[in-house]
Write a protein that holds these residues in place. Structure first.
Motif, PDB file in Angstrom:
ATOM      1  N   UNK A  74       0.895  -1.112  -0.104  1.00  0.00           N
ATOM      2  CA  UNK A  74       0.056   0.111  -0.118  1.00  0.00           C
ATOM      3  C   UNK A  74       0.872   1.394  -0.105  1.00  0.00           C
ATOM      4  N   UNK A  75       1.858   1.432   0.927  1.00  0.00           N
ATOM      5  CA  UNK A  75       2.755   2.695   0.829  1.00  0.00           C
ATOM      6  C   UNK A  75       3.363   2.832  -0.446  1.00  0.00           C
ATOM      7  N   UNK A  76       3.956   1.593  -1.074  1.00  0.00           N
ATOM      8  CA  UNK A  76       4.308   1.937  -2.472  1.00  0.00           C
ATOM      9  C   UNK A  76       3.547   2.030  -3.622  1.00  0.00           C
ATOM     10  N   UNK A  77       2.120   1.864  -3.366  1.00  0.00           N
ATOM     11  CA  UNK A  77       1.465   2.252  -4.360  1.00  0.00           C
ATOM     12  C   UNK A  77       1.043   3.710  -4.338  1.00  0.00           C
ATOM     13  N   UNK A  78       0.722   4.103  -2.974  1.00  0.00           N
ATOM     14  CA  UNK A  78       0.560   5.696  -2.498  1.00  0.00           C
ATOM     15  C   UNK A  78       1.619   6.398  -3.215  1.00  0.00           C
ATOM     16  N   UNK A  79       2.863   6.146  -2.917  1.00  0.00           N
ATOM     17  CA  UNK A  79       4.184   6.745  -3.565  1.00  0.00           C
ATOM     18  C   UNK A  79       4.161   7.114  -5.035  1.00  0.00           C
ATOM     19  N   UNK A  80       3.673   5.922  -5.831  1.00  0.00           N
ATOM     20  CA  UNK A  80       3.675   5.797  -7.185  1.00  0.00           C
ATOM     21  C   UNK A  80       2.410   6.645  -7.486  1.00  0.00           C
ATOM     22  N   UNK A  81       1.337   6.530  -6.876  1.00  0.00           N
ATOM     23  CA  UNK A  81       0.106   7.483  -7.394  1.00  0.00           C
ATOM     24  C   UNK A  81       0.688   8.970  -7.196  1.00  0.00           C
ATOM     25  N   UNK A  82       1.179   9.363  -5.887  1.00  0.00           N
ATOM     26  CA  UNK A  82       1.721  10.719  -5.819  1.00  0.00           C
ATOM     27  C   UNK A  82       2.531  11.168  -6.978  1.00  0.00           C
ATOM     28  N   UNK A  83       3.524  10.551  -7.102  1.00  0.00           N
ATOM     29  CA  UNK A  83       4.622  10.714  -8.189  1.00  0.00           C
ATOM     30  C   UNK A  83       3.764  11.137  -9.659  1.00  0.00           C
ATOM     31  N   UNK A  84       2.680  10.198  -9.899  1.00  0.00           N
ATOM     32  CA  UNK A  84       2.148  10.312 -11.242  1.00  0.00           C
ATOM     33  C   UNK A  84       1.098  11.674 -11.028  1.00  0.00           C
ATOM     34  N   UNK A  85       0.584  11.673 -10.120  1.00  0.00           N
ATOM     35  CA  UNK A  85      -0.591  12.807  -9.756  1.00  0.00           C
ATOM     36  C   UNK A  85       0.215  14.252  -9.889  1.00  0.00           C
ATOM     37  N   UNK A  86       1.463  14.212  -9.419  1.00  0.00           N
ATOM     38  CA  UNK A  86       2.359  15.359  -9.314  1.00  0.00           C
ATOM     39  C   UNK A  86       2.705  15.851 -11.065  1.00  0.00           C
TER      40      UNK A  86
END
Length: 128
Positions: free
Chosen positions: A12-24
């Protein structure tokens, strides 16, 4: 049947990090897109003015007036007509509309886009 001793996949934390990067990066693209589309319009206007220039009839103030009218008509706000340089060198007239767009991304972080291919020789469509 053999059982796996460890799970594979993203946590879950790695998915959140990837989602934040893509969102940025998506947010940056969305904020930069209007400046890029405005650049395309500026390029079209400057090319049109350069192609239609007749040195026997038009002077530098005429070119500036035509650019100001076309900027107003096309609703270009990122570059003022007074920032476009129109000058003569070696008997030829040049239009230099190179500029930078500064876009606020988040807080004190800005993105700078440099448009430096907008110098044309008036009377032709080729850049110099």
């Amino acid at each position: 049947m053999k059982m796996r001793s460890q799970q594979s996949g993203l946590s879950i934390p790695s998915i959140l990090v990837i989602a934040i990067m893509v969102g940025f990066f998506v947010m940056c693209a969305i904020r930069m897109a209007p400046s890029y589309f405005e650049y395309l319009t500026v390029k079209e206007v400057i090319t049109k003015v350069a192609q239609e220039h007749d040195p026997a009839v038009e002077s530098i103030p005429d070119i500036r007036r035509k650019i100001a009218n076309l900027f107003n008509t096309n609703q270009i706000y990122g570059l003022k007509p007074s920032e476009v340089e129109v000058f003569r060198r070696d008997g030829k007239t040049y239009i230099d509309a190179n500029y930078e767009a500064r876009i606020p991304v988040a807080g004190p972080v800005d993105a700078v886009i440099r448009f430096d291919d907008l110098q044309l020789e008036a009377g032709t469509a080729e850049g110099s």
